[in-house]
Each structure stands twice: as C-alpha cells, then as structure tokens.
Design a protein around this motif. Structure first.
Motif, mmCIF file in Angstrom:
data_model
loop_
_atom_site.group_PDB
_atom_site.id
_atom_site.type_symbol
_atom_site.label_atom_id
_atom_site.label_comp_id
_atom_site.label_asym_id
_atom_site.label_seq_id
_atom_site.Cartn_x
_atom_site.Cartn_y
_atom_site.Cartn_z
ATOM 1 N N LYS A 75 51.991 34.899 31.230
ATOM 2 C CA LYS A 75 51.858 35.549 32.535
ATOM 3 C C LYS A 75 50.490 36.209 32.667
ATOM 4 O O LYS A 75 49.832 36.109 33.718
ATOM 5 C CB LYS A 75 52.963 36.591 32.709
ATOM 6 C CG LYS A 75 54.358 36.010 32.859
ATOM 7 C CD LYS A 75 55.405 37.122 32.857
ATOM 8 C CE LYS A 75 56.816 36.562 32.913
ATOM 9 N NZ LYS A 75 57.837 37.627 32.750
ATOM 10 N N ALA A 76 50.061 36.898 31.608
ATOM 11 C CA ALA A 76 48.755 37.566 31.657
ATOM 12 C C ALA A 76 47.639 36.555 31.859
ATOM 13 O O ALA A 76 46.696 36.788 32.625
ATOM 14 C CB ALA A 76 48.535 38.368 30.378
ATOM 15 N N LEU A 77 47.730 35.404 31.173
ATOM 16 C CA LEU A 77 46.715 34.364 31.343
ATOM 17 C C LEU A 77 46.752 33.800 32.760
ATOM 18 O O LEU A 77 45.707 33.651 33.408
ATOM 19 C CB LEU A 77 46.938 33.246 30.327
ATOM 20 C CG LEU A 77 46.060 32.010 30.550
ATOM 21 C CD1 LEU A 77 44.591 32.349 30.344
ATOM 22 C CD2 LEU A 77 46.483 30.870 29.643
ATOM 23 N N ALA A 78 47.944 33.477 33.257
ATOM 24 C CA ALA A 78 48.051 32.909 34.609
ATOM 25 C C ALA A 78 47.486 33.871 35.639
ATOM 26 O O ALA A 78 46.859 33.451 36.619
ATOM 27 C CB ALA A 78 49.510 32.588 34.918
ATOM 28 N N TRP A 79 47.681 35.161 35.416
ATOM 29 C CA TRP A 79 47.215 36.160 36.370
ATOM 30 C C TRP A 79 45.686 36.195 36.457
ATOM 31 O O TRP A 79 45.124 36.425 37.518
ATOM 32 C CB TRP A 79 47.766 37.527 35.988
ATOM 33 C CG TRP A 79 48.435 38.233 37.116
ATOM 34 C CD1 TRP A 79 48.091 39.440 37.645
ATOM 35 C CD2 TRP A 79 49.574 37.803 37.864
ATOM 36 N NE1 TRP A 79 48.938 39.777 38.668
ATOM 37 C CE2 TRP A 79 49.868 38.786 38.825
ATOM 38 C CE3 TRP A 79 50.383 36.665 37.815
ATOM 39 C CZ2 TRP A 79 50.914 38.680 39.728
ATOM 40 C CZ3 TRP A 79 51.434 36.559 38.706
ATOM 41 C CH2 TRP A 79 51.687 37.553 39.645
ATOM 42 N N GLU A 80 45.013 35.951 35.318
ATOM 43 C CA GLU A 80 43.547 35.966 35.387
ATOM 44 C C GLU A 80 42.958 34.575 35.614
ATOM 45 O O GLU A 80 41.818 34.457 36.064
ATOM 46 C CB GLU A 80 42.952 36.613 34.136
ATOM 47 C CG GLU A 80 43.117 35.864 32.837
ATOM 48 C CD GLU A 80 42.427 36.586 31.686
ATOM 49 O OE1 GLU A 80 41.902 35.899 30.794
ATOM 50 O OE2 GLU A 80 42.393 37.827 31.653
ATOM 51 N N ALA A 81 43.707 33.515 35.326
ATOM 52 C CA ALA A 81 43.221 32.148 35.569
ATOM 53 C C ALA A 81 43.603 31.646 36.958
ATOM 54 O O ALA A 81 43.314 30.506 37.313
ATOM 55 C CB ALA A 81 43.772 31.199 34.513
ATOM 56 N N THR A 82 44.229 32.485 37.764
ATOM 57 C CA THR A 82 44.732 32.108 39.082
ATOM 58 C C THR A 82 43.672 31.431 39.952
ATOM 59 O O THR A 82 42.475 31.718 39.843
ATOM 60 C CB THR A 82 45.262 33.362 39.804
ATOM 61 O OG1 THR A 82 45.709 32.998 41.102
ATOM 62 C CG2 THR A 82 44.181 34.426 39.939
ATOM 63 N N ARG A 83 44.158 30.577 40.852
ATOM 64 C CA ARG A 83 43.256 29.931 41.806
ATOM 65 C C ARG A 83 42.982 30.818 43.025
ATOM 66 O O ARG A 83 42.099 30.515 43.826
ATOM 67 C CB ARG A 83 43.869 28.613 42.285
ATOM 68 C CG ARG A 83 44.031 27.568 41.191
ATOM 69 C CD ARG A 83 42.690 27.011 40.743
ATOM 70 N NE ARG A 83 42.845 26.019 39.690
ATOM 71 C CZ ARG A 83 43.035 24.726 39.913
ATOM 72 N NH1 ARG A 83 43.123 24.280 41.153
ATOM 73 N NH2 ARG A 83 43.156 23.877 38.926
ATOM 74 N N PHE A 84 43.721 31.889 43.198
ATOM 75 C CA PHE A 84 43.541 32.752 44.364
ATOM 76 C C PHE A 84 42.305 33.636 44.181
ATOM 77 O O PHE A 84 41.942 34.002 43.065
ATOM 78 C CB PHE A 84 44.780 33.621 44.590
ATOM 79 C CG PHE A 84 46.028 32.818 44.791
ATOM 80 C CD1 PHE A 84 46.118 31.870 45.798
ATOM 81 C CD2 PHE A 84 47.132 32.998 43.963
ATOM 82 C CE1 PHE A 84 47.267 31.125 45.990
ATOM 83 C CE2 PHE A 84 48.285 32.258 44.140
ATOM 84 C CZ PHE A 84 48.354 31.320 45.153
ATOM 85 N N ARG A 85 41.688 34.012 45.323
ATOM 86 C CA ARG A 85 40.447 34.782 45.268
ATOM 87 C C ARG A 85 40.482 35.954 46.247
ATOM 88 O O ARG A 85 40.789 35.790 47.434
ATOM 89 C CB ARG A 85 39.239 33.888 45.606
ATOM 90 C CG ARG A 85 39.009 32.749 44.610
ATOM 91 C CD ARG A 85 38.530 33.276 43.273
ATOM 92 N NE ARG A 85 38.275 32.216 42.310
ATOM 93 C CZ ARG A 85 39.150 31.831 41.373
ATOM 94 N NH1 ARG A 85 40.345 32.423 41.309
ATOM 95 N NH2 ARG A 85 38.844 30.885 40.514
ATOM 96 N N ALA A 86 40.163 37.133 45.723
ATOM 97 C CA ALA A 86 39.971 38.323 46.563
ATOM 98 C C ALA A 86 38.482 38.389 46.891
ATOM 99 O O ALA A 86 37.703 39.117 46.269
ATOM 100 C CB ALA A 86 40.435 39.578 45.822
ATOM 101 N N ASP A 87 38.074 37.611 47.868
ATOM 102 C CA ASP A 87 36.653 37.443 48.164
ATOM 103 C C ASP A 87 36.241 38.296 49.365
ATOM 104 O O ASP A 87 37.012 39.105 49.879
ATOM 105 C CB ASP A 87 36.334 35.964 48.399
ATOM 106 C CG ASP A 87 37.237 35.343 49.454
ATOM 107 O OD1 ASP A 87 37.837 36.095 50.260
ATOM 108 O OD2 ASP A 87 37.354 34.103 49.485
ATOM 109 N N ARG A 88 35.017 38.082 49.823
ATOM 110 C CA ARG A 88 34.496 38.906 50.921
ATOM 111 C C ARG A 88 35.298 38.742 52.213
ATOM 112 O O ARG A 88 35.366 39.664 53.017
ATOM 113 C CB ARG A 88 33.013 38.603 51.158
ATOM 114 C CG ARG A 88 32.716 37.172 51.562
ATOM 115 C CD ARG A 88 31.257 37.016 51.966
ATOM 116 N NE ARG A 88 30.344 37.327 50.871
ATOM 117 C CZ ARG A 88 29.019 37.434 51.027
ATOM 118 N NH1 ARG A 88 28.484 37.269 52.238
ATOM 119 N NH2 ARG A 88 28.241 37.685 50.002
ATOM 120 N N GLU A 89 35.925 37.571 52.380
ATOM 121 C CA GLU A 89 36.746 37.374 53.574
ATOM 122 C C GLU A 89 37.957 38.309 53.563
ATOM 123 O O GLU A 89 38.365 38.834 54.613
ATOM 124 C CB GLU A 89 37.197 35.917 53.680
ATOM 125 C CG GLU A 89 36.122 34.945 54.138
ATOM 126 C CD GLU A 89 35.097 34.643 53.047
ATOM 127 O OE1 GLU A 89 35.420 34.852 51.843
ATOM 128 O OE2 GLU A 89 33.975 34.209 53.389
#
Length: 763
Positions: A75-89
């Motif tokens: 779970k910890a790995l999936a959480w940091e390897a996620t495809r989602f992005r908290a970007d400028r948008e």
C-alpha cells in the motif's frame, strides 16, 4: 473522486493475512493505476539491489524471499507510485480554504506533488514558483530571525541517513538544536528511558534471536498492521512450539490467528497458524502492575528457596536489585489484580512461561511508550529481562518495534534536540564551527513556542506534522501564527493547508524512485529497528522532472541561509559518498569505513554494546531502576472516567489514510467510531451503535470535545475505549505527556462519554 459510502460494521472472524491480504494488495495497485509499475517495484522492495520499504522499520532476513514485502508495504508503495498528480491545475481549481473542507483521504488521493508551490495570500491559492525562488524565501526568513531558536526543524522517519545528517549539520551551524522529530511522538521513551538502564536507546535483539528464543512476549503492539513482516517470525516460532504471550487491551486479529500470504501450502489449503499461546487482556494503564506481578512471583519463589533469578548475571552486571525487590514485594496482590485487570492466576501463568524460558525476547510498541510514564515503564521491562539474564545471549533481549522506516537512523546520525557534549565536540572538530550547546525543542515544546510567539519559522522535512501532534485546534492556532511554514513532501496533506503567513510546498523524490545527479546515480542508507544499515536504490522514474531529493533540498536551504558556511554543501549536494565519509568522520566508532561496508549486499550491523554485556552507562553497569507503586495519577478524578487509546486502522500508515476501512476490526466506510466494552455501553444506557460525544477530563481549563462518534461493541477491557488517530488527537491535551521523553500519552487519555448532542464538530 467520490467520498465514502454508508458505514457498515461486520465482525471479521477470518485469520489475518492470507487471501484477504493478497486481495487488498491487488486492489490498491489497481486503485492507484500502478499494476505494471507497482508490480515491478514490489519485486525490488527490500532486496539487496533495490529500495527499502517506505513503511515500517522491520529488518530484512539475510536469506531473502523473492517477494520480500507485506500488504501494508505494498500500500505504501502504491501510494507513492500512483499515477495521480496533485499538479498546478489542482491548486488553481481549489483555494486553500476549499481544500481544508476535504478529508485527509481525499487530499492524499489527489496524487503526487509535481513542482514547488508558494502560498499567495491575495488569492488564497498555492501558485507555482521556481526552486530558486523557494530557497531564496527560506533563506530570507531564516536570516531575518532575531535568534536561530525562533525556528523549528521537524524530521519525519522516512528521511534517509544522508539527508538527516546534513539537516542536523545545517541546523546546528545555523545555531539551534530545535529538532522536533516524529520519534518524539512514538519511541522517544526508548531513546530516553533505556540509556540510564542499559546504556543505549535502542533494542538489543537481531532478527536471528527469534530463531533461538524460548519465549516471546509482544506487549502493546499490533504486529499484523504495524509491522506485518514480523508475523513470519512469529509463525515460525509457534511452529517450533515457542510460547508467545500477547499483551494488549485490544485482541488484535493477527496475534490471534494468521495465514502467511507467502506460504504456498497454507494459502492453497486455506490454513492458518494460532499465534498467541496466552492472550493477556490488559487494562489501559495496567502494564506496570502486570510486570511487577510477574516479578513478584519470581521474588516469592526465591524467598521459598527456589533459584529462578540469574544470580551470576545480576551479581556481575547489575546494581539495584534489592531496591527493586523491596518495591515489588511491597505491592499487594489485590492491588496488582485491580490495576492490571488481570487475574492473579493468569499473571502467575505468564511468570511461569517466563521462568521456564532460558532465552526470552520482549517486543513492544506504542502501547507501552505513549503513556505519561512511558520511559520509566520501559525501564521496568528491562528490569524483568535482567532478572533472568536475558541480555547478551542468543534468543534474548528487548525489541522496540519501530513504525517508520528510518526513525532510528535519523536519531543515530544527529536528529536529537538533546545532543551529547561529546558529539558536539566532534562536530566542531570535523566542521570547524561551534555548535549550540543548549537543548532544543521536542514536538510539544515546539508547539508551545509557536503558541507563545517565540517560534516564527517551521520547516518540515517530510511527514504531516499538524495531524500527528496532540491538541488539534491548538496546533492549528500555533501553526497559523508563524511567519513561514515549509512542507517537504511527496503528497498533499493537511500540514500544507494549516500554514503560516508565507508557505511553501516542496515536492521530493520518493523512496522507490531513482536519484541521478551530475555525479551519477546515487543511493541512500537506512537503519532498521534492529540496527542494520542497508542501502536503498530506487528503481522507478521520478513522478516529475521538477522533484528534488531530500539531500539536495537540505543542501540548497543551507546554501541560501548560510552564505559563509564552512561546510561543502555544493559537493554534498551531488555526491552522497562524500556525505557518508562525513558521517564516518563524526561517528568513527560506529560508522568507520561507511562507504566500503555499505557495499556488502546486506549492509552491516551497528554495534549494540549490551549484546556483548557491556553497559555504556555512567557506572558501567546495567541499572535496575525502580518505579514506585503500580498506578499513575490522573489529572482529574471522575467516577465516569474512561481511558481512551488512539489507534491506527489496518488501512493506515501513520497519518496516511489508505481507505475508510479497518478490515480486521470489522469497520467499513467509517473512521468516526469508538470501540467499547458492551457492559460499559449498557451501564450507560446506550443503544447498539449509538452516537456519542467524548470530552477530555483535564485540569487546564480547555474544553476538548468531539461529537458524532459511533459506539461499536468490541472486546475491550472494562473502562477502556479505543478510537482512530489522527481524528481523535483533538482530545489529547498538549500538556499530557511523559516528562522524561516528551512523548504524548495518546494511549491513556482520560475522557467522559455522553450521548451525542447532534453535531459532529470539535469543540
């Protein structure tokens, strides 16, 4: 992304681990859209050429399995390897005020941070900024302070040795020892309580000791959730017939029965292993009485002419036995039973298991450390071990099971608000500046400094400080009083939204990602909970080309703040071998030849003197230290008082919430619950799954209350409650902590329960 579904509560009667763990691992990889990348990275996790798990600090065996990870590590790995992005948008779409309305889970689910962001007060948005602008802002704020002591420098346990070491050098050259650290909130009693006793603030066991132990005690630790890889060692011990005594207010599923997910036969046959041969359903706050009860049995047997103590060990290696004997024998059995909540017969059974064993390991977690007297309680655990000579021989010793991957290593390389004089002398010799000598702030003191206005800048090297600390509303007030807050992180969290006048979010390379500098590919090092130092090499590409490693961020903060520094920050920024040479120069006794030794496939083990029956105490002996009595004083005496322990769910790591579920405790789509003994519920006239309020009993005049909690029947001891952290942190007073270590007493909060008032707010 949708918020949670309607709550559901259904008891979980299956073994922990097994197909449930395998299914949860697959689901989280799918949820984060990382089936391919995540599966490849899992094969490299905890392997000699790969990276260390970003989750718990449990060590790796020398004989590695092909799959050396657990459900929560995945779970910890999936959480940091996620495809989602908290970007400028994302930050353009929401104001900070709007983000504050979202849950912690929603914030984490937005994914990885991608570029530096600066808070813009005029629009209430975080806006992109360059790295140069960010470091210039940090340097400007720090240089403008009236005193270096007006800054607080927090460290998370995910920080590797190289970055933590440089951070400690930067901050001390800047001029302060203000190092509030995540260990302050969990295992600081280990660091402060054990040195006067055995001379080191670490455990004395290694992984091989589980193979030689004749008895294992696990006290106040939910192994199946907080360090699942340890379950394999417990399974093997039970198969050898080793008794395992589990001591806990909550009968945690994994310590009752466990199915090893990597055991092909057990998985194919739906088999499992019974773990605890003796479950001790201790009252919250009853551990001292249990330990003294076991010691009383031993002293009684000695008085009857039986030799159950290891007199040779005690005579040669310890001082203080007679004072302990006098204190223990003065305790009345009726009081021991009342305070512990355990029958005299069961205490005698536990003592018999201990006496019959020639080699005993005692492991513990935050169920022992997060109490008002946690440091002194650990000294009593050490006393119990000394009575049978359970130090310095195979299969024996004390084992703090630490939660974060490098929390122990950070302390070893200098993250310490109370540094030793010899260390500071060595620092001056190696680097040429005179480090500050006065003690700095631990976590509680740092919040107090913010509240009284003497702290003006906060830099957080990882973590979610604001939701890890006690007294949530007061902590919010403290953080919002600052002139600058800096959050160095992989993902968005609450700490970035409760900020100072100026604020920065600085995105960092994750543990699983490659670090490439102008000097080539770099690796970092980690010290696990059993003092093994190993290399960690990421295998994935960074989530964004705007991410920087912790080492570079620390170096550039130092360069922006200390233009006349004597430290070669520019050189350390790119060449991590140079940092390890500096660590070896400062710590020649334990880190000599660091770069050569770390090239070994399994790293190396730091010397722990008590394993050799050498005691680095002031008198050169193991000290048997007395904690008089059996019980502790409560701040307020109230006939309705209940003791609340805050706990983590199975789908959680520290403040990171992976889902609203807690599979092993049968809770789904809800975290605003309180686990309670059914007899206590009925005595208060409450219906099943009633809505209640909890209010803290304290003497400081501050009203702390949380409404809208659902009571769940659970096999808790009478008078005990449990609920989730960090949601219930608001009930923990800032001043309710262990005075020796500064660790908040989160496992024993005095509260009063009332029927719900109809709201769901924190008061």
């Amino acid at each position: 992304m949708s918020e949670q579904k309607p709550p559901r509560y259904k008891p979980y009667n299956q073994p922990a681990g097994g197909w449930g763990a395998a299914g949860a691992t697959a689901r989280v990889l799918l949820q984060q859209s990382v089936i391919g990348n995540g599966s490849r990275a899992l094969l490299a996790m905890n392997q000699p050429a790969g990276f260390k798990c970003p989750s718990c600090a449990f060590p790796d065996a020398d004989e590695r399995r092909k799959l050396e990870f657990c459900e929560n590590g995945a779970k910890a790995l999936a959480w940091e390897a996620t495809r989602f992005r908290a970007d400028r948008e994302l930050f353009a779409r929401y104001t900070v005020s709007e983000l504050m309305e979202r849950t912690d889970y929603w914030l984490e689910m937005q994914g990885r941070l991608t570029e530096p962001m600066r808070y813009d007060a005029a629009t209430d948005h975080y806006v992109p900024c360059s790295w140069d602008e960010a470091f210039a802002l940090i340097g400007r704020h720090l240089r403008s302070l009236d005193s270096p002591h007006q800054a607080e420098f927090y460290t998370s346990g995910r920080t590797p040795n190289e970055a933590a070491f440089l951070y400690s050098i930067f901050v001390r050259e800047f001029g302060t020892n203000n190092f509030p650290d995540c260990s302050n909130m969990c295992h600081e009693p280990t660091s402060r309580g054990l040195p006067p006793s055995i001379g080191v603030g670490k455990g004395t066991i290694v992984l091989e000791d589980f193979e030689h132990a004749e008895a294992i005690f696990v006290i106040g630790q939910n192994t199946g959730t907080n360090s699942p890889r340890m379950m394999g060692n417990l399974v093997e011990a039970r198969r050898r017939g080793v008794p395992i005594v589990a001591v806990n207010p909550m009968p945690e599923r994994a310590l009752i029965r466990f199915a090893e997910p990597q055991d092909v036969v057990q998985m194919a046959t739906f088999g499992s292993t019974e773990i605890s041969s003796e479950f001790v359903h201790i009252r919250i706050g009853g551990d001292l009485a249990l330990i003294k009860g076991m010691m009383k049995v031993m002293f009684e047997r000695e008085a009857q002419g039986q030799r159950v103590l290891d007199h040779r060990f005690l005579d040669e290696h310890t001082v203080g036995l007679e004072a302990l004997r006098a204190d223990v024998m003065a305790q009345d059995w009726d009081d021991i039973v009342r305070v512990s909540g355990i029958s005299e017969a069961q205490i005698r059974r536990c003592a018999e298991i201990y006496i019959r064993s020639n080699a005993t390991v005692i492991c513990y977690g935050m169920g022992l450390t997060q109490h008002q007297y946690g440091s002194r309680l650990l000294q009593q655990v050490a006393n119990l071990l000394m009575l049978r000579g359970n130090f310095g021989k195979p299969g024996a010793g004390i084992g703090p099971i630490r939660g974060h991957s490098n929390v122990q290593g950070d302390r070893t390389v200098g993250i310490d608000e109370k540094p030793a004089a010899a260390y500071l002398d060595r620092l001056q010799e190696v680097f040429g500046f005179n480090p500050p000598r006065e003690h700095g702030h631990h976590v509680v003191e740092s919040i107090e400094a913010m509240l009284d206005g003497s702290a003006r800048v906060f830099v957080g090297l990882g973590g979610n400080f604001i939701h890890a600390v006690p007294d949530t509303p007061r902590a919010y007030e403290a953080m919002r009083s600052l002139q600058l807050t800096v959050g160095i992180a992989t993902k968005l969290n609450r700490g970035h939204l409760v900020h100072g006048r100026d604020a920065l979010i600085l995105p960092v390379v994750a543990r699983s990602e490659r670090i490439v500098t102008p000097a080539g590919e770099q690796f970092v090092t980690i010290e696990d909970a059993m003092s093994n130092v190993t290399a960690s090499r990421g295998v994935l590409e960074p989530a964004s080309d705007q991410l920087l490693p912790e080492v570079e961020i620390v170096c550039r903060m130092a360069m922006a703040t200390l233009p006349d520094s004597r430290v070669d920050w520019a050189g350390c920024r790119h060449d991590y071998a140079r940092i390890r040479d500096l660590i070896a120069a400062v710590y020649p006794q334990i880190y000599a030849g660091f770069n050569e030794r770390i090239r070994q496939p399994h790293g190396f083990h730091l010397d722990i003197a008590p394993r050799r029956r050498v005691w680095p105490t002031a008198n050169g002996k193991a000290n048997i230290l007395v904690m008089p009595g059996l019980d502790v004083d409560d701040p307020v005496h109230d006939s309705d008082m209940l003791r609340l322990a805050t706990v983590r769910s199975h789908d959680q790591f520290n403040t990171t919430i992976y889902s609203y579920n807690d599979r092993y405790r049968g809770v789904y789509n809800d975290r605003r619950v309180v686990f309670m003994n059914i007899e206590d519920r009925l005595a208060r006239g409450l219906e099943k799954e009633a809505r209640v309020s909890l209010e803290t009993l304290s003497a400081d005049g501050v009203r702390r209350r949380i409404d809208g909690l659902t009571v769940l029947d659970y096999p808790m001891p009478r008078g005990a409650l449990a609920g989730y952290y960090p949601e219930l942190n608001a009930l923990l007073p800032l001043d309710y902590y262990d005075r020796l270590s500064g660790t908040p007493a989160a496992k024993s909060i005095p509260v009063r329960m009332r029927a719900d008032t109809g709201s769901a707010d924190i008061a």
